[in-house]
Write an enzyme that holds these catalytic residues in place. Structure first.
Site, mmCIF file in Angstrom:
data_model
loop_
_atom_site.group_PDB
_atom_site.id
_atom_site.type_symbol
_atom_site.label_atom_id
_atom_site.label_comp_id
_atom_site.label_asym_id
_atom_site.label_seq_id
_atom_site.Cartn_x
_atom_site.Cartn_y
_atom_site.Cartn_z
ATOM 1 N N LYS A 5 73.323 17.535 29.685
ATOM 2 C CA LYS A 5 74.750 17.539 29.393
ATOM 3 C C LYS A 5 75.144 16.137 28.937
ATOM 4 C CE LYS A 5 79.300 18.392 31.485
ATOM 5 N NZ LYS A 5 80.017 18.833 32.720
ATOM 6 N N ILE B 131 72.749 24.592 23.591
ATOM 7 C CA ILE B 131 72.981 25.876 24.263
ATOM 8 C C ILE B 131 74.414 26.036 24.769
ATOM 9 C CG2 ILE B 131 70.584 26.225 24.966
ATOM 10 C CD1 ILE B 131 71.265 25.073 27.690
ATOM 11 N N GLY B 132 75.242 25.015 24.599
ATOM 12 C CA GLY B 132 76.626 25.144 25.048
ATOM 13 C C GLY B 132 77.446 23.932 24.685
ATOM 14 N N GLU B 133 78.772 24.121 24.643
ATOM 15 C CA GLU B 133 79.655 23.001 24.331
ATOM 16 C C GLU B 133 81.020 23.257 24.950
ATOM 17 O OE1 GLU B 133 80.993 20.237 20.519
ATOM 18 O OE2 GLU B 133 79.837 22.080 20.202
ATOM 19 N N GLY B 134 81.630 22.190 25.448
ATOM 20 C CA GLY B 134 82.957 22.287 26.043
ATOM 21 C C GLY B 134 83.812 21.121 25.614
ATOM 22 N N ASP C 207 87.785 23.662 40.536
ATOM 23 C CA ASP C 207 87.718 24.451 39.298
ATOM 24 C C ASP C 207 86.747 25.618 39.460
ATOM 25 O OD1 ASP C 207 88.401 25.122 36.713
ATOM 26 O OD2 ASP C 207 86.934 23.796 35.788
ATOM 27 N N GLY D 269 81.877 17.798 26.882
ATOM 28 C CA GLY D 269 80.533 17.459 26.423
ATOM 29 C C GLY D 269 79.807 18.632 25.800
ATOM 30 N N VAL D 270 78.570 18.371 25.436
ATOM 31 C CA VAL D 270 77.698 19.375 24.834
ATOM 32 C C VAL D 270 76.430 19.471 25.682
ATOM 33 C CG1 VAL D 270 76.664 17.653 23.302
ATOM 34 C CG2 VAL D 270 76.524 20.083 22.711
ATOM 35 N N VAL D 271 75.828 20.678 25.747
ATOM 36 C CA VAL D 271 74.643 20.908 26.583
ATOM 37 C C VAL D 271 73.470 21.305 25.690
ATOM 38 C CG1 VAL D 271 73.663 22.186 28.520
ATOM 39 C CG2 VAL D 271 76.110 21.636 28.501
#
Length: 637
Positions: free
Chosen positions: A36, A13-16, A131, A19-21
């Site tokens: 995560k 459902i997400g990635e940065g 942040d 890491g990846v979620v």
């Protein structure tokens, strides 16, 4: 896709960058969770790994309705993972862009107060988020929010040196405070600046500095104020614009002193906005109270109170206000005044107890905490028979003791100078007494040194008998017996002073036959792999860099002849330059230039990879340090 013993992974459902979620579900209780996971290629990166673990510790210590909940931390053969609460909603920036546009003022206040309450909670736990931005705030269909991504949050008590993420200083440029951009110390006031920028975006519907390069954004943050809200979106009150302006002042001391003060200002505005009265607002005057050298106290102005280091109270001119400040270990402060104009008071509390008192209190609390933890372990073990209620009560005691110990540690840190001076006086006094004692003891030994002498024997006439008790008699000897020599005491050999121990990192010295003619300005392109170790001349006051080797070189930063930082560059460096407290290095293997911020106050170095701030060289896609940077002067040994 990752596999977990107790969880079924459903989808990503997400990635940065870190890491990846994944969305997953617990196999037994069927609860949906967000997992995560640290990117596999970053698992061997010590800095990323430690930061990921630090995020787990931070989230694990927090419990607030506005902060995402951490259920579990897993480290296994697949890497490092955080099992967190699954949030149904959207990141606030996406919600503003895709759904709401500018959020109506009263509604924005209600949403944003939740954010402030969550940040105020972490500040009270000595954590700075560092942040804050809309993408780190999740909003659901009922306007409830959750804060997430504590990847670069810093706990000021646990690990003051762990401040960077990867190769950067952390933070998102568009929301960073001026002191963050200029690499100055980051405090709760820095979070308040980022909160002000976030509120500005909620009210205007657009992000600040959109379309600008990083360099221009940094310049704007350091030199220019945010635009007035009304110049972007007219349907916002002037009072709200003033509140946002105060939160985003360039000087941290001019901002809200705490999130609590920020909340008070917004609640007063909300009260006026919800009022049906059409009468104009009577211009109130602000009474602002800030504490010096004390982080938390109970501050009360009339009936309004806050636990923190600052409060703002709006009063009608002519109104009498009573200000009281209370904190354990300090004398109560009380002050009364009639409001006539905006007033700012800075208060220094007077200690009611000696600084060393807090050390004894802390020791007592630490021992008590250890005792109750041991007691809890016994109660939870198979030998204990206590029920869950007794264990719960024991846990409450432990949490209370932790809170009290943390408060005492803060007091000790604040009073550390007094404590240092006290122990310094004790040390000097003890040293003087020792020297005096040794001196007089030495003199005493000189006087009391035994002298070898023969005790004279009683003279008895020759041939006569002298009576002695008991009826016996002694006859005087006719010949003197030869005296036996007594041993002469020998003086102990004087002790020799131990040989000095060389410093681990000795100060570089000029080589033999060195002359100023040997010093040349040149970039590191002239350093060959066979070159010996080199060091720079002092490049900023009392600091200089020691460069060890040329292939995979190590740079050692010294301050006052003491090492404050050491880092490796991994590969053959082509250029080394310096400008305003920053070392620039470039391998010319790719367009990346590395910036190494030298922080003299914290005695460390922050490193980041940034390309767009520098000029391209003639070679395609090669970058160099800023044109105003100078080459380091290197002296060959």
């Amino acid at each position: 896709m990752e596999e977990f013993e107790n969880y079924i992974v459903e989808k990503k459902i997400g990635e940065g960058a870190q890491g990846v979620v994944y969305l997953a579900k617990h196999k037994t209780i069927r609860r949906s969770v967000a997992i995560k996971s640290l990117h596999p290629e970053l698992v061997l990166n010590t800095n990323h790994k430690e930061r990921f673990i630090e995020e787990a510790r931070t989230l694990g210590s927090l419990n607030h309705s506005s902060i995402v909940t951490l259920y579990e931390y897993i480290a296994n053969n697949n890497g490092y993972h955080l099992i967190m609460e699954y949030l149904k909603g959207k990141p606030l920036d996406s919600y503003i862009k895709e759904d709401s546009g500018p959020i109506q003022e009263s509604r924005a206040i209600d949403i944003f107060i939740q954010v402030l309450e969550g940040i105020e909670y972490i500040h009270q736990n000595n954590i700075v988020h560092r942040d804050i931005k809309p993408s780190n705030i999740i909003i659901d269909s009922k306007d409830k929010i959750k804060l997430l991504d504590f990847g670069i949050a810093k706990n000021n008590q646990d690990n003051p040196n762990l401040t960077i993420v990867g190769n950067g200083v952390g933070g998102t440029p568009m929301y960073m405070s001026p002191e963050h951009v200029s690499n100055q110390p980051i405090t709760i006031k820095s979070d308040i600046y980022s909160l002000g920028v976030t509120l500005w975006q909620m009210l205007t519907g657009v992000a600040p500095y959109e379309g600008m390069t990083i360099g221009k954004i940094y310049t704007k943050i350091e030199a220019a104020s945010l635009k007035d809200i009304q110049s972007v979106y007219a349907h916002v009150s002037l009072k709200m614009n003033e509140i946002v302006k105060k939160a985003t002042k360039k000087n941290p001391n001019d901002r809200f002193d705490s999130c609590g003060s920020f909340i008070i200002a917004l609640k007063e505005l909300k009260e006026h906005l919800s009022s049906k009265s059409s009468e104009p607002i009577i211009e109130k005057k602000n009474i602002e109270v800030n504490l010096k050298e004390v982080t938390t106290a109970l501050i009360r102005i009339n009936s309004q109170e806050i636990n923190g280091s600052g409060i703002i109270y709006s009063a009608i001119p002519g109104e009498e206000v009573l200000i009281t400040i209370q904190k354990e270990g300090y004398k109560k402060y009380s002050h009364s005044l009639i409001v006539s104009d905006n007033t700012k008071l800075e208060v220094s509390l007077v200690k009611d107890k000696a600084a060393v008192f807090f050390i004894f209190i802390g020791a007592k609390q630490f021992i008590g905490l250890g005792f109750h933890k041991l007691l809890l372990a016994l109660k939870e073990s198979k030998f204990g028979k206590e029920n869950k209620e007794v264990i719960a009560i024991q846990k409450e005691k432990i949490e209370k003791l932790k809170s009290e110990l943390n408060a005492t540690i803060i007091e000790i840190k604040k009073a550390k100078m007094d404590i240092i001076i006290l122990f310094l006086i004790i040390f000097i006094t003890g040293l003087i007494l020792t020297l005096v004692y040794n001196y007089f003891n030495k003199e005493s030994k000189k006087i009391e040194t035994p002298v070898t002498t023969e005790t004279p024997k009683p003279q008895i006439p020759v041939g006569e008998e002298n009576k002695v008790p008991g009826g016996s008699s002694v006859t005087a000897p006719t010949d003197n017996k030869e005296k036996k020599d007594q041993p002469i005491p020998t003086k102990p050999k004087p002790k020799t002073a131990p040989e000095g121990i060389n410093n681990k990192f000795p100060t570089p010295t000029q080589p033999k036959g060195f002359s100023t003619a040997d010093v040349k300005d040149y970039r590191a392109t002239k350093i060959e792999e066979e070159s010996p170790d080199s060091y720079t001349e002092i490049f900023d006051g009392n600091c200089y860099a020691l460069i060890l080797g040329t292939k995979n070189p190590t740079i050692q930063i010294y301050k006052n002849n003491k090492s404050i930082a050491r880092f490796s560059l991994n590969g053959k460096v082509v250029t080394i330059s310096y400008y305003k407290g920053i070392l620039y290095t470039n391998k010319n293997e790719n367009p990346t230039v590395r910036k190494h911020y030298i922080d003299y106050k914290r005695n460390d170095v922050h490193t980041s990879d940034i390309t767009s701030l520098f000029n391209k060289q003639e070679t395609k896609d090669k970058y160099s340090a800023p044109s105003n940077a100078k080459d380091i002067r290197i002296i060959k040994n």
